[in-house]
Design an enzyme around this catalytic site. Structure first.
Site, mmCIF file in Angstrom:
data_model
loop_
_atom_site.group_PDB
_atom_site.id
_atom_site.type_symbol
_atom_site.label_atom_id
_atom_site.label_comp_id
_atom_site.label_asym_id
_atom_site.label_seq_id
_atom_site.Cartn_x
_atom_site.Cartn_y
_atom_site.Cartn_z
ATOM 1 N N THR A 190 76.106 27.058 -61.281
ATOM 2 C CA THR A 190 77.111 26.358 -62.077
ATOM 3 C C THR A 190 77.806 27.419 -62.937
ATOM 4 O O THR A 190 77.505 28.618 -62.815
ATOM 5 C CB THR A 190 76.446 25.327 -63.016
ATOM 6 O OG1 THR A 190 75.675 26.036 -63.996
ATOM 7 C CG2 THR A 190 75.553 24.354 -62.247
ATOM 8 N N THR B 198 62.098 22.062 -74.127
ATOM 9 C CA THR B 198 62.679 22.490 -75.398
ATOM 10 C C THR B 198 62.071 21.759 -76.589
ATOM 11 O O THR B 198 61.558 20.645 -76.439
ATOM 12 C CB THR B 198 64.205 22.223 -75.359
ATOM 13 O OG1 THR B 198 64.758 22.413 -76.654
ATOM 14 C CG2 THR B 198 64.515 20.786 -74.942
ATOM 15 N N ASP B 199 62.190 22.367 -77.762
ATOM 16 C CA ASP B 199 61.720 21.695 -78.983
ATOM 17 C C ASP B 199 62.640 20.534 -79.383
ATOM 18 O O ASP B 199 62.269 19.700 -80.207
ATOM 19 C CB ASP B 199 61.601 22.691 -80.147
ATOM 20 C CG ASP B 199 62.894 23.425 -80.497
ATOM 21 O OD1 ASP B 199 63.924 23.187 -79.844
ATOM 22 O OD2 ASP B 199 62.866 24.239 -81.443
ATOM 23 N N GLU B 200 63.845 20.483 -78.784
ATOM 24 C CA GLU B 200 64.807 19.447 -79.198
ATOM 25 C C GLU B 200 64.323 18.044 -78.856
ATOM 26 O O GLU B 200 64.835 17.065 -79.405
ATOM 27 C CB GLU B 200 66.174 19.702 -78.561
ATOM 28 C CG GLU B 200 66.736 21.038 -78.953
ATOM 29 C CD GLU B 200 68.246 21.182 -78.770
ATOM 30 O OE1 GLU B 200 68.937 20.170 -78.594
ATOM 31 O OE2 GLU B 200 68.713 22.323 -78.812
ATOM 32 N N TYR C 282 71.690 15.733 -74.233
ATOM 33 C CA TYR C 282 70.893 16.844 -73.665
ATOM 34 C C TYR C 282 69.408 16.645 -73.939
ATOM 35 O O TYR C 282 68.583 16.669 -73.018
ATOM 36 C CB TYR C 282 71.360 18.192 -74.248
ATOM 37 C CG TYR C 282 70.352 19.316 -74.040
ATOM 38 C CD1 TYR C 282 70.111 19.831 -72.776
ATOM 39 C CD2 TYR C 282 69.615 19.833 -75.117
ATOM 40 C CE1 TYR C 282 69.161 20.838 -72.578
ATOM 41 C CE2 TYR C 282 68.677 20.834 -74.933
ATOM 42 C CZ TYR C 282 68.453 21.333 -73.665
ATOM 43 O OH TYR C 282 67.508 22.322 -73.466
ATOM 44 N N ALA D 213 67.814 14.025 -74.853
ATOM 45 C CA ALA D 213 67.289 12.802 -74.224
ATOM 46 C C ALA D 213 66.988 13.053 -72.746
ATOM 47 O O ALA D 213 65.972 12.577 -72.220
ATOM 48 C CB ALA D 213 68.285 11.663 -74.377
ATOM 49 N N SER D 214 67.850 13.844 -72.082
ATOM 50 C CA SER D 214 67.606 14.114 -70.655
ATOM 51 C C SER D 214 66.397 15.038 -70.483
ATOM 52 O O SER D 214 65.604 14.869 -69.555
ATOM 53 C CB SER D 214 68.850 14.705 -69.982
ATOM 54 O OG SER D 214 69.108 16.009 -70.458
ATOM 55 N N LYS D 215 66.229 15.995 -71.400
ATOM 56 C CA LYS D 215 65.043 16.872 -71.306
ATOM 57 C C LYS D 215 63.784 16.061 -71.623
ATOM 58 O O LYS D 215 62.741 16.239 -70.974
ATOM 59 C CB LYS D 215 65.159 18.065 -72.268
ATOM 60 C CG LYS D 215 66.201 19.100 -71.892
ATOM 61 C CD LYS D 215 65.944 19.815 -70.562
ATOM 62 C CE LYS D 215 64.748 20.730 -70.582
ATOM 63 N NZ LYS D 215 64.648 21.528 -69.318
ATOM 64 N N ARG E 181 67.537 26.754 -87.170
ATOM 65 C CA ARG E 181 66.942 26.885 -85.846
ATOM 66 C C ARG E 181 65.851 27.946 -85.939
ATOM 67 O O ARG E 181 65.883 28.819 -86.811
ATOM 68 C CB ARG E 181 68.007 27.306 -84.807
ATOM 69 C CG ARG E 181 69.131 26.264 -84.607
ATOM 70 C CD ARG E 181 68.582 25.004 -83.977
ATOM 71 N NE ARG E 181 69.573 23.957 -83.697
ATOM 72 C CZ ARG E 181 69.828 22.925 -84.514
ATOM 73 N NH1 ARG E 181 69.225 22.841 -85.696
ATOM 74 N NH2 ARG E 181 70.688 21.995 -84.160
ATOM 75 N N ASN F 240 72.126 28.690 -89.728
ATOM 76 C CA ASN F 240 73.184 29.239 -88.869
ATOM 77 C C ASN F 240 74.060 30.243 -89.618
ATOM 78 O O ASN F 240 74.432 31.283 -89.065
ATOM 79 C CB ASN F 240 74.056 28.102 -88.325
ATOM 80 C CG ASN F 240 73.265 27.195 -87.405
ATOM 81 O OD1 ASN F 240 72.277 27.619 -86.805
ATOM 82 N ND2 ASN F 240 73.675 25.939 -87.308
ATOM 83 N N ARG G 224 78.965 19.086 -85.479
ATOM 84 C CA ARG G 224 78.552 18.516 -84.190
ATOM 85 C C ARG G 224 78.116 17.070 -84.433
ATOM 86 O O ARG G 224 77.431 16.794 -85.424
ATOM 87 C CB ARG G 224 77.390 19.365 -83.650
ATOM 88 C CG ARG G 224 76.732 18.828 -82.411
ATOM 89 C CD ARG G 224 75.532 19.681 -81.998
ATOM 90 N NE ARG G 224 75.926 20.879 -81.286
ATOM 91 C CZ ARG G 224 75.075 21.857 -80.941
ATOM 92 N NH1 ARG G 224 73.790 21.776 -81.272
ATOM 93 N NH2 ARG G 224 75.496 22.919 -80.293
#
Ligand code: NAD
Ligand code: TDX
Length: 359
Positions: free
Chosen positions: A38, A136-138, A162, A164-166, A226, A261, A297
């Site tokens: 991709t 991931t930690d997310e 993202y 939620a999909s992980k 982060r 950040n 975001r």
């Protein structure tokens, strides 16, 4: 000789992992890299190893069950290291579908094919087979600014499409372990940084913009936190979990390196200024005046922080690269690979970039 099937090996962490493994094991292992290529997959990341006789690249989509079945039929795979995913939170907010397709359905295809290839008639699996799911930690959601850590026992609470999909993909792996005693481990790692990271992510984006005298976009108040880990320390953790992780266990990976950040952006500015000679015309333009606060975001998670106690006590993994050294190595790498940056920031990526930031 152990054969690894690495998915998403042309991406940021996958390509660093392949480098790590060949550096460590040389000709004693075989790696098959399956990647769809991709926008985030780049074979230039693997140029120095592409001619190795113990390395094979297969261009395929992990949601293409027939293509994945072929790979398992033609090769005696010992370990699957599953990196392939759509990985950028901002893209998931704009277009969630591809995240569900690749991250959820793609993981299901990988699980089904590994299971079909490895499972014996009595429902057990041969010694040595393992599916390492890179996550991931997310998935754990967001922490308060003033306390708490993500443990392996922290309930899942993803917020972005993202994460939620992980989280869904992790749940599928857990269900295969529980239902079929499928031999797997899950690793949930914090934010990685290092060479070959696509410049849609904070650190390479800021380095690239600064070197071009462009604005440095900070979401919201810039105080989101982060927990940064040098990518080779993540690669080492994955290798150690493959070798020493107890089957069916999850391991959190992180190095207690929390930064806001805005701190990261200021460190990059300072480091670039130290690196550039006074004679370089770019130096004068790289100042904190480039920092630009932009719209936050949507659903922006405030703080991530991993408790790596389990991987440390059970497996003995600890990060080796201090942030102050890792960030210098990273900036130096981008500085010395301007052609790489030029290639990946052309075409489609630039369209996305202008839609996203209008700068
Ligand atoms: P990346 O976006 O740089 O690379 C993803 C790779 O997967 C690319 O090479 C891409 O071509 C490939 N890919 C995408 N869709 C595919 C498909 N349908 N079929 C086959 N290949 C496909 O991502 P990354 O940052 O290297 O992350 C790798 C993994 O690690 C992901 O699963 C991510 O969730 C996880 N992770 C990333 C971080 C981080 O900080 N980057 C932290 C923790 C976990
Ligand atoms: O231009 C920017 N400005 C900004 O302030 C960008 C791109 C990001 N940010 C902020 C958002 C985040 O708080 O910086 C932080 C880091 O952002 P990203 O680099 O997009 O990473 P993050 O959203 O934290 O997710 C990353 O870590 C976990 C990876 O992209 C995921 O794949 C991984 O699972």
């Amino acid at each position: 000789m152990r054969t690894y099937l690495v998915t998403g090996g042309a991406g940021f962490i996958g390509s660093n992992f392949i480098h790590y493994m060949f550096n460590k094991y040389g000709d004693d292992i075989r790696i098959i890299n399956v990647d769809k290529l991709t926008y985030a997959g780049n074979l230039e990341n693997l140029k120095d190893i592409e001619d190795r006789k113990n390395y094979t690249f297969v261009r395929a989509d992990i949601t293409d069950a027939a293509a994945i079945e072929q790979i398992f039929m033609k090769n005696d795979i010992d370990v699957v290291v599953h990196f392939a995913a759509e990985s950028h939170v901002d893209r998931s907010i704009r277009n969630p579908e591809v995240f569900v397709k690749t991250n959820v359905l793609g993981t299901l295809v990988m699980l089904n094919n590994a299971k079909a290839s490895w499972e014996k008639a009595d429902g057990t699996y041969p010694e040595g087979k393992k599916f390492l799911h890179v996550s991931t930690d997310e998935v754990y959601g967001s922490l308060e600014e003033d306390g708490g850590y993500f443990y392996e026992t922290t309930p899942y609470a993803p917020h972005s499409p993202y994460s939620a999909s992980k989280a869904s993909s992790d749940m599928l792996v857990k269900s295969y372990m529980d239902t079929y005693k499928f031999p797997a481990n899950i690793t949930n790692c914090s934010n990685n940084y290092g060479p070959y990271q696509f410049p849609e992510k904070l650190i390479p984006l800021i380095i690239n913009n600064a070197l071009h005298g462009k604005k440095l976009p900070v979401y919201g108040d810039g105080k989101n936190v982060r927990d940064w880990l040098y990518v080779m320390d993540h690669a080492k953790a994955i290798d150690m979990v493959i070798n020493e992780g107890k089957l069916f266990e999850t391991y959190n990976v992180g190095g207690h390196n929390e930064k806001q950040n805005i701190e990261i952006i200021k460190i990059i500015i300072e480091t670039l200024r130290e690196m550039l000679p006074d004679s370089d015309p770019r130096k004068a333009a790289i100042t904190e005046d480039l920092i630009t606060y932009v719209e936050d975001r949507k659903g922006h998670d405030r703080r991530y922080a991993i408790a790596p106690d389990k991987i440390k006590s059970e497996i003995g993994w600890e990060p080796e690269t201090m942030f102050k050294d890792g960030i210098k190595l990273t900036i130096k790498w981008y500085f010395e690979h301007e052609d790489w940056m030029k290639n990946v920031t052309s075409g489609d990526y630039m369209n996305y970039y202008s839609q996203m930031y209008s700068v």
